[in-house]
Design a protein around this motif. Structure first.
Motif, short mmCIF file in Angstrom:
data_model
loop_
_atom_site.label_atom_id
_atom_site.label_comp_id
_atom_site.label_asym_id
_atom_site.label_seq_id
_atom_site.Cartn_x
_atom_site.Cartn_y
_atom_site.Cartn_z
N ASP A 1 0.83 -1.22 0.00
CA ASP A 1 0.00 0.00 0.00
C ASP A 1 0.86 1.25 0.00
OD1 ASP A 1 -2.20 -1.53 0.11
OD2 ASP A 1 -2.82 -0.96 2.15
N LEU A 2 1.91 1.23 0.77
CA LEU A 2 2.78 2.40 0.86
C LEU A 2 3.49 2.63 -0.48
CD1 LEU A 2 3.95 4.66 2.57
CD2 LEU A 2 5.67 3.07 3.44
N ARG A 3 3.94 1.55 -1.09
CA ARG A 3 4.61 1.69 -2.39
C ARG A 3 3.65 2.20 -3.45
NH1 ARG A 3 6.62 -3.62 -3.85
NH2 ARG A 3 5.85 -4.61 -1.97
N ALA A 4 2.40 1.73 -3.40
CA ALA A 4 1.42 2.18 -4.39
C ALA A 4 1.15 3.67 -4.23
CB ALA A 4 0.13 1.38 -4.23
N LEU A 5 1.05 4.12 -2.98
CA LEU A 5 0.81 5.55 -2.74
C LEU A 5 1.99 6.40 -3.21
CD1 LEU A 5 -0.86 5.05 0.69
CD2 LEU A 5 -1.82 6.55 -1.06
N LEU A 6 3.20 5.91 -2.95
CA LEU A 6 4.39 6.66 -3.38
C LEU A 6 4.46 6.73 -4.90
CD1 LEU A 6 7.04 5.34 -0.82
CD2 LEU A 6 6.12 7.67 -0.99
N SER A 7 4.07 5.64 -5.53
CA SER A 7 4.09 5.61 -6.99
C SER A 7 3.12 6.66 -7.55
CB SER A 7 3.69 4.20 -7.46
OG SER A 7 3.48 4.21 -8.84
N GLN B 1 6.24 10.64 -14.17
CA GLN B 1 6.90 9.34 -14.38
C GLN B 1 6.20 8.26 -13.55
OE1 GLN B 1 9.54 8.39 -16.48
NE2 GLN B 1 8.70 6.42 -15.82
N GLN B 2 5.84 7.16 -14.20
CA GLN B 2 5.26 6.02 -13.49
C GLN B 2 6.40 5.14 -12.98
OE1 GLN B 2 2.14 5.15 -12.86
NE2 GLN B 2 1.08 6.74 -14.02
N ALA B 3 6.39 4.81 -11.69
CA ALA B 3 7.31 3.79 -11.18
C ALA B 3 6.43 2.64 -10.71
CB ALA B 3 8.13 4.35 -10.03
N ASP B 4 6.71 1.45 -11.19
CA ASP B 4 5.89 0.29 -10.84
C ASP B 4 6.10 -0.04 -9.36
OD1 ASP B 4 4.93 -2.26 -10.32
OD2 ASP B 4 5.34 -2.96 -12.37
N GLU C 1 9.70 -1.38 -8.84
CA GLU C 1 10.56 -0.19 -8.99
C GLU C 1 10.61 0.70 -7.75
OE1 GLU C 1 10.57 0.30 -13.77
OE2 GLU C 1 9.04 1.49 -12.77
N ILE C 2 9.96 0.28 -6.68
CA ILE C 2 10.00 1.09 -5.45
C ILE C 2 10.36 0.17 -4.28
CG2 ILE C 2 8.68 2.58 -3.87
CD1 ILE C 2 6.97 3.45 -6.20
N THR C 3 11.33 0.62 -3.48
CA THR C 3 11.77 -0.17 -2.33
C THR C 3 11.81 0.73 -1.10
OG1 THR C 3 13.20 -1.40 -3.85
CG2 THR C 3 13.62 -1.70 -1.48
N ILE C 4 11.18 0.27 -0.03
CA ILE C 4 11.20 1.03 1.24
C ILE C 4 12.45 0.60 2.02
CG2 ILE C 4 9.90 1.64 3.32
CD1 ILE C 4 8.30 2.25 0.77
N THR C 5 13.17 1.61 2.53
CA THR C 5 14.46 1.33 3.18
C THR C 5 14.53 1.98 4.56
OG1 THR C 5 15.35 3.32 2.13
CG2 THR C 5 15.70 1.22 0.96
N ALA C 6 15.56 1.62 5.30
CA ALA C 6 15.76 2.22 6.63
C ALA C 6 16.40 3.60 6.45
CB ALA C 6 16.64 1.32 7.49
N GLY C 7 15.57 4.57 6.13
CA GLY C 7 16.04 5.93 5.85
C GLY C 7 16.66 6.01 4.47
N ALA C 8 16.93 7.26 4.08
CA ALA C 8 17.64 7.45 2.82
C ALA C 8 19.04 6.83 2.92
CB ALA C 8 17.75 8.94 2.52
N THR C 9 19.59 6.84 4.12
CA THR C 9 20.96 6.34 4.31
C THR C 9 21.10 4.90 3.82
OG1 THR C 9 21.10 7.75 6.25
CG2 THR C 9 22.81 6.09 6.03
N ALA D 1 1.35 4.72 5.38
CA ALA D 1 0.45 4.47 4.25
C ALA D 1 -0.92 5.07 4.53
CB ALA D 1 0.35 2.97 3.98
N GLU D 2 -1.41 4.83 5.75
CA GLU D 2 -2.74 5.35 6.06
C GLU D 2 -2.74 6.88 6.10
OE1 GLU D 2 -4.56 2.86 8.97
OE2 GLU D 2 -6.23 4.26 9.25
N TYR D 3 -1.67 7.42 6.65
CA TYR D 3 -1.59 8.89 6.75
C TYR D 3 -1.52 9.53 5.35
CZ TYR D 3 -0.18 13.50 8.24
OH TYR D 3 -0.14 14.86 8.44
N LEU D 4 -0.71 8.95 4.47
CA LEU D 4 -0.59 9.49 3.11
C LEU D 4 -1.94 9.42 2.38
CD1 LEU D 4 2.46 9.71 3.47
CD2 LEU D 4 2.75 8.45 1.34
N ALA D 5 -2.70 8.35 2.64
CA ALA D 5 -4.00 8.22 1.99
C ALA D 5 -4.98 9.26 2.54
CB ALA D 5 -4.55 6.81 2.20
#
Ligand code: PMP
Ligand code: GLN
Length: 388
Positions: free
Chosen positions: A69-75, A84-87, A91-99, A280-284
């Motif tokens: 859900d979070l990846r779909a919202l970010l896309s 730009q569409q990112a699948d 094409e989207i990966t959630i990580t422990a911070g940008a670091t 995810a819920e907050y972004l929605a």
């Protein structure tokens, strides 16, 4: 008897300046404008959602690539802002911070013998991670105009350093620590160079939502020629006042994301489940959560600079991020590293010396001050700085 120190993988590297300066600030009771973190909390609704999701038993491993859900919202958000569409699946990966995203991207792409270009002053994690991958960091100083105190890409120097070994160019706009931005023409120029040497681009865009005075951030994702050879990294830390949550993400075409995930799965595997659910819920619920962020920080910048009126520092208002550079040439000819520590002791304001971000760059007389603080903190810091 103690073991001798092991042979270091990073012999030239000490403790990061952020830890050094924050420790010095607390040791001396200084106002801490060094390490970049907000003095305020994430929205209450978001914090409540975290608690709710913990109570709802969302406490075990999240999927390796991140909550769908979070990846779909970010896309959807990226498509709306960049075209730009990112699948979300590939094409989207959630990580422990940008670091972590930066670490995984660099480890995934570089081989011994490769070169990676870093634009100085550069965020401090890039070059050491390039070295850890066995590759060679090539430092190119941003062009600096001592009159306007502004920085921009030095296209001649960048072109001169790139060669057939250049596997990766690492850029960070909106830029920490200088606030410099890129425009659409800059992206085209970058694409020309990357295509010429068949290099990849790692674009750190963690300050994407903090851009001032009506300017706009041009994401690498908005340029088709760049997107096909780019990894674009961002973080919820800056956009939601949640640097301590350490949740970020990387968007990149499938062939690049696939390699990044090979490293991510053995670095952290996945990141905090209840927080991903809450995000995810907050972004929605609040899709416009970042709309006022630039105005919010622009006001903070302006408060800080107004409070500095009458000081002997010279400055140009930051164009982006929550950092302001102050030129101290009228006050001292000492090294910035020395002064940052001296002024942490008295008058008691901690800052970040620019030289620690700059191997290739000349010796500036600039210190970086974080203005992601309450008004009273900014006024207190400025009052102390005016006394110098
Ligand atoms: N890149 C830049 C330019 C940053 O300033 C920061 C931290 N403020 C990071 C990456 C790291 O972000 P995170 O805390 O999400 O790991
Ligand atoms: N990115 C933050 C800064 O530039 C600090 C990050 C950290 O402390 N590692 O100040």
């Amino acid at each position: 008897m103690q073991l001798p120190a092991p042979k270091s993988r990073l012999p030239g590297v000490g403790t990061t300046i952020f830890t050094v300066m924050s420790d010095a600030a607390s040791a001396h009771g200084a106002v801490n404008l060094s390490q970049g973190f907000p003095e305020f909390d994430p929205p209450a609704e978001l914090r409540e959602l975290v608690t709710w999701h913990m109570a709802a038993s969302h406490n075990q491993y999240a999927p390796m690539a991140g909550l769908p859900d979070l990846r779909a919202l970010l896309s959807a958000r990226a498509a709306a802002s960049t075209g730009q569409q990112a699948d979300p699946d590939t094409e989207i990966t959630i990580t422990a911070g940008a670091t972590e995203a930066l670490f995984c991207a660099i480890q995934a792409l570089l081989h011994p013998g490769d070169e990676a270009v870093v634009l100085d002053p550069a965020y401090d994690s890039y070059a050491p991670v390039v070295t850890l991958a066995g590759a060679r960091p090539r430092h190119v100083a941003l062009a600096f105009d001592p009159e306007s105190l502004e920085f921009s890409i030095d296209w001649v120097q960048l072109g001169a350093v790139m060669n057939d070994a250049t596997r990766l160019v690492i850029v960070n706009f909106p830029h920490n620590p200088t606030g410099a931005l890129l425009d659409a023409d800059d992206l085209e120029r970058l694409a020309d160079l990357l295509e010429q040497y068949d290099s990849l681009l790692l674009s750190d865009e963690v300050y994407e939502h903090i851009v001032f005075d009506g300017r706009r951030h041009s994401s690498v994702m908005s340029n088709k020629r760049l997107w096909r050879r780019s990894l674009v990294v961002s973080s919820f830390g800056k956009s939601l006042h949640a640097t301590g949550w350490k949740i970020g993400y990387c968007m990149a075409p499938g062939v690049l994301s696939q390699e990044l995930r090979k490293i991510h799965q053995f670095t952290t595997f996945s990141v905090s489940t209840p927080m991903q659910h809450a995000l995810a819920e907050y972004l929605a619920r609040c899709p416009d959560f970042a709309d006022n962020l630039s105005r919010f920080y622009e006001n903070k910048r302006d408060h800080f600079l107004a409070a500095l009126e009458g000081s002997r520092f010279r400055f140009t208002p930051a164009r982006s991020t929550f950092f302001q550079l102050l030129d101290y040439s009228a006050l001292s000819s000492k090294k910035d590293t020395e002064l940052a520590l001296e002024w942490t002791r008295s008058p008691g304001v901690a800052s970040i010396p620019l030289s620690v971000f700059s191997e290739a760059a000349p010796a500036y007389r600039l210190l970086r001050f974080c203005f992601a603080k309450d008004k009273s903190t900014l006024v207190d810091a400025a009052h102390r700085l005016r006394a110098l």
